[in-house]
Design an enzyme around this catalytic site. Structure first.
Site, PDB file in Angstrom:
ATOM      1  N   SER A 196       0.811  -1.214   0.000  1.00 33.14           N
ATOM      2  CA  SER A 196       0.000   0.000   0.000  1.00 33.14           C
ATOM      3  C   SER A 196       0.849   1.271   0.000  1.00 33.14           C
ATOM      4  O   SER A 196       1.729   1.436  -0.843  1.00 33.14           O
ATOM      5  CB  SER A 196      -0.966  -0.038   1.197  1.00 33.14           C
ATOM      6  OG  SER A 196      -1.922   0.979   1.109  1.00 33.14           O
ATOM      7  N   HIS A 231      22.834  -3.547 -26.605  1.00 34.61           N
ATOM      8  CA  HIS A 231      22.737  -2.163 -26.127  1.00 34.61           C
ATOM      9  C   HIS A 231      22.964  -2.005 -24.626  1.00 34.61           C
ATOM     10  O   HIS A 231      23.059  -0.874 -24.144  1.00 34.61           O
ATOM     11  CB  HIS A 231      21.363  -1.589 -26.484  1.00 34.61           C
ATOM     12  CG  HIS A 231      21.070  -1.572 -27.947  1.00 34.61           C
ATOM     13  ND1 HIS A 231      21.568  -0.612 -28.794  1.00 34.61           N
ATOM     14  CD2 HIS A 231      20.342  -2.420 -28.721  1.00 34.61           C
ATOM     15  CE1 HIS A 231      21.155  -0.851 -30.025  1.00 34.61           C
ATOM     16  NE2 HIS A 231      20.417  -1.948 -30.015  1.00 34.61           N
ATOM     17  N   ASP A 259      -9.706  -4.611  -4.662  1.00 34.11           N
ATOM     18  CA  ASP A 259      -9.156  -3.563  -3.800  1.00 34.11           C
ATOM     19  C   ASP A 259     -10.150  -2.412  -3.629  1.00 34.11           C
ATOM     20  O   ASP A 259     -10.574  -1.791  -4.598  1.00 34.11           O
ATOM     21  CB  ASP A 259      -7.854  -3.033  -4.403  1.00 34.11           C
ATOM     22  CG  ASP A 259      -6.971  -2.369  -3.372  1.00 34.11           C
ATOM     23  OD1 ASP A 259      -7.484  -1.514  -2.628  1.00 34.11           O
ATOM     24  OD2 ASP A 259      -5.770  -2.702  -3.308  1.00 34.11           O
TER      25      ASP A 259
END
Length: 293
Positions: free
Chosen positions: A90, A242, A165
């Site tokens: 949270s 890269h 949630d």
């Protein structure tokens, strides 16, 4: 609280999980139990002003406290940053992302039921006529800019989204697309893989995020026939040529179909669903280290 499992037979005991609790959360009864039951060494701490901790929990004080915790783990407990995992639940995502940004050698970050930015969550509980005042006040005094901080970290990240949630959704818990964990994922992927997450990639990831169950999620994933071996090959080839530092230009010369497959693959690697409400403890078997190449 510190629990040292380096001397046990469990290899994960060599890793230290620093736990960052949520609002009104205390390490004595908080998220530390999840990595502890999973066999890791753990270090828990309380927000300033919580339990025996002194001070008040304003952002800079939180960052200062987290700095002390990391320094203690390294210099007193003897863990290398490469052996430290940050696990937050949270609102604890703020200190975890701050530490990840400030200590780039940290091994990994796991954010459970967290969000990208506090402003949208503050606006949902205040009158609409106060929008300007609320935005300015939060930005000035409680700027919990998790996504911005997380994008300054180069290491492995796992987000755990709770599909029921009731706290970090901006409408109702059933509206999974209002879960600010989605925005945290999208901002991270758009920063790390901007060409992959152009229009086509962003569109299919949003479709995938609409899934609120494992069955729906698998259905979206299979509909796009993601070739995981191909995705891994593309990413590994790019990294070999890269280097690992983000952002990557992979996908720049890729077909729309290729970007869509790669975007879904990356989304699934960076976000896992947990079908539960905000405060349901995460089971130890659901505690996993983030994916990395």
């Amino acid at each position: 609280m510190f629990v040292d499992r380096r001397g046990t037979a469990e290899p994960q005991g060599q890793k230290l999980v620093i736990c960052c609790e949520g609002n009104a959360g205390f390490y004595e009864v908080g998220c530390v139990s999840t990595p502890l039951e999973a066999g890791y060494s753990v270090l828990g701490w309380n927000h300033p002003g919580f339990a025996g901790s002194t001070g008040v929990p304003f952002p800079q004080n939180e960052a200062n406290a987290m700095d002390v915790v990391v320094q203690y783990a390294v210099h007193r407990l003897g863990f290398r940053p490469q052996d430290i995992i940050l696990y937050a639940w949270s609102i604890g995502g703020f200190t975890a992302t701050w530490a990840a940004m400030s200590y780039p050698d940290i091994s990994a970050v796991i954010l459970d039921a967290s969000f990208d930015d506090l402003v949208p969550l503050a606006l949902k509980v205040m009158p609409d006529s106060w929008r300007g005042l609320v935005s300015r006040t939060v930005r000035q005094h409680l700027n919990l800019n998790n996504a911005e901080q997380l994008c300054r970290y180069q290491g492995p990240v796992l987000l755990i989204r709770r599909t029921k949630d009731e706290i970090i959704t901006t409408t109702v818990p059933e509206d999974v697309m209002s879960n600010r964990g989605n925005d945290l994922l999208l901002k991270l992927l758009q920063h790390r893989y901007p060409h992959v997450m152009a229009d086509e990639g962003l569109q299919v990831v949003r479709q995938w995020l609409e899934a609120s169950s494992q069955l729906e999620e698998a259905s979206v994933y299979s509909r796009w026939e993601v070739e995981e071996d191909w995705c891994l090959s593309v990413l590994r080839s790019y990294q070999a040529e890269h280097g690992p530092d983000f952002p990557w230009s992979v996908g720049e010369d890729m077909s729309a179909r290729g970007r869509q497959q790669l975007a879904l693959f990356l989304a699934r690697k960076h976000l896992h669903n947990f079908e539960a409400t905000h405060c349901t403890p995460l089971p130890a078997q659901s505690f996993q280290l983030p994916w990395h190449l």
